[in-house]
Design an enzyme around this catalytic site. Structure first.
Site, mmCIF file in Angstrom:
data_model
loop_
_atom_site.group_PDB
_atom_site.id
_atom_site.type_symbol
_atom_site.label_atom_id
_atom_site.label_comp_id
_atom_site.label_asym_id
_atom_site.label_seq_id
_atom_site.Cartn_x
_atom_site.Cartn_y
_atom_site.Cartn_z
ATOM 1 N N CYS A 173 -25.768 26.274 -1.119
ATOM 2 C CA CYS A 173 -24.812 26.933 -0.228
ATOM 3 C C CYS A 173 -23.881 25.878 0.382
ATOM 4 C CB CYS A 173 -25.557 27.670 0.885
ATOM 5 S SG CYS A 173 -24.449 28.597 1.983
ATOM 6 N N ASP A 185 -22.942 25.752 3.302
ATOM 7 C CA ASP A 185 -23.331 25.524 4.698
ATOM 8 C C ASP A 185 -23.513 24.026 4.978
ATOM 9 O OD1 ASP A 185 -25.081 25.267 7.079
ATOM 10 O OD2 ASP A 185 -25.109 27.451 6.984
ATOM 11 N N ARG A 229 -25.168 22.477 6.947
ATOM 12 C CA ARG A 229 -26.501 22.010 7.350
ATOM 13 C C ARG A 229 -27.457 21.800 6.174
ATOM 14 N NH1 ARG A 229 -27.236 27.033 11.256
ATOM 15 N NH2 ARG A 229 -26.281 27.928 9.395
ATOM 16 N N HIS A 254 -30.867 29.087 1.654
ATOM 17 C CA HIS A 254 -31.478 28.683 2.920
ATOM 18 C C HIS A 254 -31.624 29.884 3.839
ATOM 19 C CE1 HIS A 254 -27.692 28.736 5.374
ATOM 20 N NE2 HIS A 254 -27.164 28.671 4.175
ATOM 21 N N CYS A 266 -28.905 32.237 6.240
ATOM 22 C CA CYS A 266 -27.618 32.057 5.553
ATOM 23 C C CYS A 266 -26.589 33.084 6.053
ATOM 24 C CB CYS A 266 -27.817 32.213 4.048
ATOM 25 S SG CYS A 266 -26.287 31.967 3.102
HETATM 26 ZN ZN LIG Z 1 -25.579 29.764 3.485
#
Ligand SMILES: [Zn+2]
Length: 211
Positions: free
Chosen positions: A42, A44, A46, A98, A101
């Site tokens: 992803c 993202d 993090r 994750h 999400c």
């Molecule tokens: Zn995500």
């Protein structure tokens, strides 16, 4: 100092430290890359592939998009997959989602996110439809979302296996193995949730026999 200048300063410090540890570091890495893994994760911020797996530049070939999807009309992803599998000859492809999400949560709502995001999230709505019975039986919203994250990873592994890129490589070279993982934002731990070894029988509907 402007925020982006902090990044450039950080880069100089990082490069300097690498050279102190290993004077040949960049010379060696600039010559070739032989990663054993393709990571589809992803976007993202993090969930950085190298950092959470304790790996170094050169070890993982990376593609990231919102909610780690494998969409069969996504030229970007397919080009990365083809290059990694056919040319770099990776032995493992990892789909890493994750918990928590945002893309997964958004797809489970009825909110109109406007055309482009709607198009992308539609792929996740299809995953929900495939597993609607299991998902509606989970009362807790966070648990339901977490399960959808796992089911989405599993569906994306199936989507990889449906490509001729993977099927041809399975037939000719018995690689790569496909892995579905989920990273926990709250504890930093990756949980393997699904796996397809090279050569696994798939739904005959998606099989090609003239590869
Ligand atoms: Zn995500």
């Amino acid at each position: 100092m402007k925020p982006y200048e902090i990044l450039l300063k950080g880069n100089k410090v990082w490069a300097g430290n690498k050279l102190i540890e290993d004077p040949d570091y960049f010379d060696r890495l600039s010559q070739l890359q032989t990663p054993e893994f393709l990571w589809i994760g992803c976007s993202d911020s993090r969930v950085p592939a190298n950092e959470i797996t304790g790996t170094q530049p050169g070890e993982i070939f990376v593609h990231r998009n919102v909610a780690n999807l494998v969409v069969n009309t996504d030229v970007n992803l397919l080009a990365v997959l083809d290059y990694a599998v056919t040319h770099l000859k990776v032995k493992h492809v990892i789909i890493c989602g994750h918990y928590g999400c945002g893309g997964i949560k958004a797809a489970a709502t009825k909110t109109d996110f406007k055309p482009v995001l709607n198009m992308w999230l539609r792929n996740i709505k299809d995953v929900i439809r495939h597993h609607i019975e299991e998902l509606t039986n989970i009362e807790d919203e966070e648990q339901r979302s977490d399960r959808l994250v796992e089911l989405n990873v599993q569906e994306q592994v199936y989507n990889l296996a449906k490509t001729t890129i993977i099927q041809r490589c399975w037939k000719e070279e018995q690689r790569p193995d496909l892995h579905g993982w989920v990273y926990g934002l709250k504890d930093g731990i990756i949980k393997p949730v699904f796996e397809m070894k090279a050569g696994t029988q798939i739904d005959a509907l998606y099989e090609y026999d003239n590869l």
